[in-house]
Design an enzyme around this catalytic site. Structure first.
Site, short mmCIF file in Angstrom:
data_model
loop_
_atom_site.label_atom_id
_atom_site.label_comp_id
_atom_site.label_asym_id
_atom_site.label_seq_id
_atom_site.Cartn_x
_atom_site.Cartn_y
_atom_site.Cartn_z
N PHE A 114 -1.50 -13.36 -6.99
CA PHE A 114 -0.90 -12.61 -5.99
C PHE A 114 -1.90 -13.02 -4.62
O PHE A 114 -3.00 -13.21 -4.89
CB PHE A 114 -0.84 -11.13 -5.95
CG PHE A 114 0.52 -10.80 -6.52
CD1 PHE A 114 0.93 -10.87 -7.73
CD2 PHE A 114 1.50 -9.97 -5.35
CE1 PHE A 114 2.06 -10.32 -8.45
CE2 PHE A 114 2.63 -9.59 -6.02
CZ PHE A 114 3.02 -9.65 -7.45
N LYS A 157 -26.97 10.64 -8.79
CA LYS A 157 -26.36 10.80 -7.58
C LYS A 157 -27.34 10.54 -6.38
O LYS A 157 -28.32 11.20 -6.38
CB LYS A 157 -25.82 12.08 -7.31
CG LYS A 157 -25.16 12.32 -6.17
CD LYS A 157 -24.42 13.73 -5.88
CE LYS A 157 -23.94 13.54 -4.44
NZ LYS A 157 -23.93 15.01 -3.86
N LYS A 168 -7.06 -21.59 -8.16
CA LYS A 168 -7.15 -20.48 -9.30
C LYS A 168 -6.62 -21.28 -10.63
O LYS A 168 -6.36 -20.51 -11.52
CB LYS A 168 -6.58 -19.33 -8.92
CG LYS A 168 -7.56 -18.56 -7.77
CD LYS A 168 -7.51 -17.21 -7.79
CE LYS A 168 -8.37 -16.44 -6.51
NZ LYS A 168 -8.55 -14.94 -6.72
N LYS A 222 -4.74 -21.32 -2.72
CA LYS A 222 -5.00 -20.37 -3.94
C LYS A 222 -4.29 -20.94 -5.36
O LYS A 222 -5.05 -20.82 -6.39
CB LYS A 222 -4.40 -18.94 -3.53
CG LYS A 222 -5.34 -17.77 -4.16
CD LYS A 222 -5.24 -16.47 -3.43
CE LYS A 222 -5.97 -16.39 -2.29
NZ LYS A 222 -5.89 -15.08 -1.57
N ASP A 277 -13.78 -7.67 -4.83
CA ASP A 277 -14.11 -9.03 -4.80
C ASP A 277 -15.84 -8.74 -5.27
O ASP A 277 -16.31 -9.78 -5.72
CB ASP A 277 -13.96 -9.88 -3.80
CG ASP A 277 -12.71 -10.28 -3.67
OD1 ASP A 277 -11.98 -10.91 -4.82
OD2 ASP A 277 -11.96 -10.50 -2.65
N ASN A 289 -9.96 0.26 -3.04
CA ASN A 289 -9.10 -0.24 -1.91
C ASN A 289 -7.64 0.37 -2.12
O ASN A 289 -7.66 1.40 -2.97
CB ASN A 289 -8.88 -1.70 -2.07
CG ASN A 289 -8.28 -1.95 -3.46
OD1 ASN A 289 -7.27 -1.80 -3.84
ND2 ASN A 289 -9.02 -2.88 -4.18
N1 CTP Z 1 -8.07 -11.51 -8.61
C1 CTP Z 1 -8.67 -11.44 -9.98
N2 CTP Z 1 -9.90 -11.08 -9.94
C2 CTP Z 1 -10.72 -11.17 -9.06
C3 CTP Z 1 -10.21 -11.05 -7.80
C4 CTP Z 1 -8.94 -11.56 -7.42
O1 CTP Z 1 -8.04 -11.76 -10.95
N3 CTP Z 1 -12.30 -10.63 -9.31
C5 CTP Z 1 -6.64 -11.78 -8.65
C6 CTP Z 1 -5.67 -10.68 -7.88
O2 CTP Z 1 -5.29 -9.93 -8.90
C7 CTP Z 1 -4.70 -11.67 -7.37
C8 CTP Z 1 -5.33 -12.81 -6.57
O3 CTP Z 1 -6.61 -12.95 -7.70
O4 CTP Z 1 -3.82 -12.28 -8.10
C9 CTP Z 1 -5.99 -12.52 -5.34
O5 CTP Z 1 -6.85 -13.27 -4.80
P1 CTP Z 1 -7.75 -12.81 -3.48
O6 CTP Z 1 -9.00 -11.69 -4.01
O7 CTP Z 1 -6.84 -12.42 -2.34
O8 CTP Z 1 -8.20 -14.32 -3.08
P2 CTP Z 1 -9.47 -14.82 -2.94
O9 CTP Z 1 -9.54 -15.95 -3.87
O10 CTP Z 1 -10.67 -13.65 -3.24
O11 CTP Z 1 -9.60 -15.18 -1.56
P3 CTP Z 1 -9.55 -14.68 -0.35
O12 CTP Z 1 -10.15 -13.20 -0.32
O13 CTP Z 1 -10.43 -15.60 0.57
O14 CTP Z 1 -7.96 -14.56 0.06
#
Ligand code: CTP
Length: 410
Positions: free
Chosen positions: A334, A295, A352, A348, A285, A216
């Site tokens: 975040f 490859k 979390k 969130k 995610d 990303n």
């Molecule tokens: N984060 C993490 N580990 C993951 C995914 C996210 O620690 N595997 C943490 C990021 O560092 C950030 C927060 O979670 O602090 C962001 O979450 P995000 O990915 O935005 O939220 P989701 O729970 O996936 O919800 P959504 O994508 O629906 O907003």
């Protein structure tokens, strides 16, 4: 002058002028007030006060060139990040002109350009009256003041050139006091000494095969700014970083990782002895369920679909573990949102198990991935606080102020 055990770190930048000898007295006063002082000097400055004097008083080598300094290969970055306050004393018209124009052509001017925006800079000029009153000098002083540079203005008196007029260095006591005031006005004292902070930053790369990956657009800037600020406040700081183009901030222990799985493992390990975790990384995610060990060839293999599986949520795991051993820890996440910012951030926070969520409206052009600024809202159980658009370094200052409040609350 007040004394404080965890005094600020002051970088004294000496320029070439007869008043350089008075900078020695300023240094002594700052040391008496428990400041740690390092000296950087222009080559001309060293003609007035030699390296032996500075080294004898600071027990540190003087930096005067961008090359060949024993303590760092990139002295301008090391020194500018080390400093809680920068003092230019005496400041010549030439150095002030370079500061105003952004010219970086020697160690001192390059270091001054590299000073983070949140670090106060104090300038104490000294020069001939005509040079001081010259239009370019006055314009430069005005420009620098408008940018937040603090001046300890020169006074009237008999100058080295025998002229009487404005241009004489202010009193050493006044200069030292201005430095201590500047230090006191920001969170530059070691307010997080004895604390341990883990920060995650940057993107993760999820391998499809040995040469392809899913990633990303995260630059890592926000997480790096937080780690730099935590270290500046004296915290032992571990930065678990995905692949970025950034230099590790001074005083930060960086652990390099590539994938979400590696970030998960490294962060959980670092969290064991930590008081604070701040998850600023843009962790993938999803990751390819079956990364190929060779490859993939488009002629023979299917590249049109990649089966994905969910990664482990690091932040949620930290939220679960944060009070395991009865220790009061603070966990910060975040949230990059495009709509319903506060409601999503509150959800969130709950889901979390965090103490604070930094909600980022990524639809704004002055916020989010790659931008130098961020426009965030801090969401915690105590309430909601929207910050104005700020440099990421300034967001880090507000964020750590809030973390310190949460730590105190236990
Ligand atoms: N984060 C993490 N580990 C993951 C995914 C996210 O620690 N595997 C943490 C990021 O560092 C950030 C927060 O979670 O602090 C962001 O979450 P995000 O990915 O935005 O939220 P989701 O729970 O996936 O919800 P959504 O994508 O629906 O907003």
């Amino acid at each position: 002058m007040s004394s404080n055990l965890n005094g600020p770190q002051v970088l004294l930048c000496v320029n070439g002028g007869i008043a350089a000898y008075k900078a020695v007295e300023v240094l002594r006063l700052l040391q008496k007030a428990d400041c740690k002082v390092r000296v950087a000097s222009t080559e001309d400055g060293l003609r007035f006060v030699g390296a032996a004097t500075w080294e004898g008083l600071t027990h540190q080598s003087v930096a005067s060139s961008l090359y060949g300094w024993t303590e760092s290969a990139i002295p301008h970055i090391m020194l500018s990040e080390w400093a809680d306050v920068v003092l230019v004393c005496p400041a010549t018209a030439n150095t002030m002109a370079k500061m105003a124009a952004g010219i970086a052509d020697d160690l001192v001017s390059t270091t001054l350009l590299a000073v983070p925006r949140t670090t106060p800079v104090v300038v104490a000029p000294a020069m001939n009256v005509n040079m001081w009153q010259a239009a370019p000098t006055q314009v430069n002083v005005r420009t620098l003041r408008e940018r937040g540079v603090r001046f300890v203005m020169p006074v009237e008196g008999r100058l080295a050139c025998d002229a009487v007029g404005e241009g004489k260095l202010a009193s050493v006591d006044q200069i030292a006091r201005a430095v201590l005031d500047a230090a006191g006005s920001r969170a530059s004292s070691r307010t997080m000494a004895g604390r341990s902070v883990v920060v995650t930053a940057g993107p993760t790369h999820e391998a499809i095969d040995p040469v392809r990956y899913i990633a990303n657009a995260s630059s890592g800037k926000m997480g790096y700014a937080i780690a730099a600020e935590a270290a500046r406040r004296g915290a032992r700081t571990v930065l678990v970083s995905g692949p970025t183009a950034l230099e590790a901030p001074v005083g930060v222990e960086r652990v390099d990782v590539v994938s979400a799985a590696q970030m998960h493992e490294a962060t959980l390990r670092a969290f064991e002895g930590a008081d604070v975790a701040i998850c600023a990384a843009a962790v993938a995610d999803y990751t390819p369920a079956h990364p190929a060990d060779h490859k993939l060839k488009k002629a023979h293999e299917h590249l049109d679909t990649i089966e994905l599986k969910e990664t482990k949520d690091i932040l949620a795991e930290l939220g679960r573990r944060k009070s395991q051993d009865g220790r009061a820890r603070v966990v910060v996440g975040f949230a990059a949102e495009t709509n319903d910012l506060v409601a999503n951030a509150q959800a969130k926070l709950e889901r979390k198990g965090c103490d604070l969520v930094v909600a980022n409206d990524v639809t704004r052009s002055d916020s989010g991935f790659g931008s130098a600024t961020n426009h965030v809202t801090l969401v915690s159980a105590a309430g909601i606080r929207e910050l104005p658009t700020l440099a990421k370094e300034e967001v880090a200052v507000h964020l750590l102020d809030e973390v310190e409040r949460l730590l105190k609350r236990g």
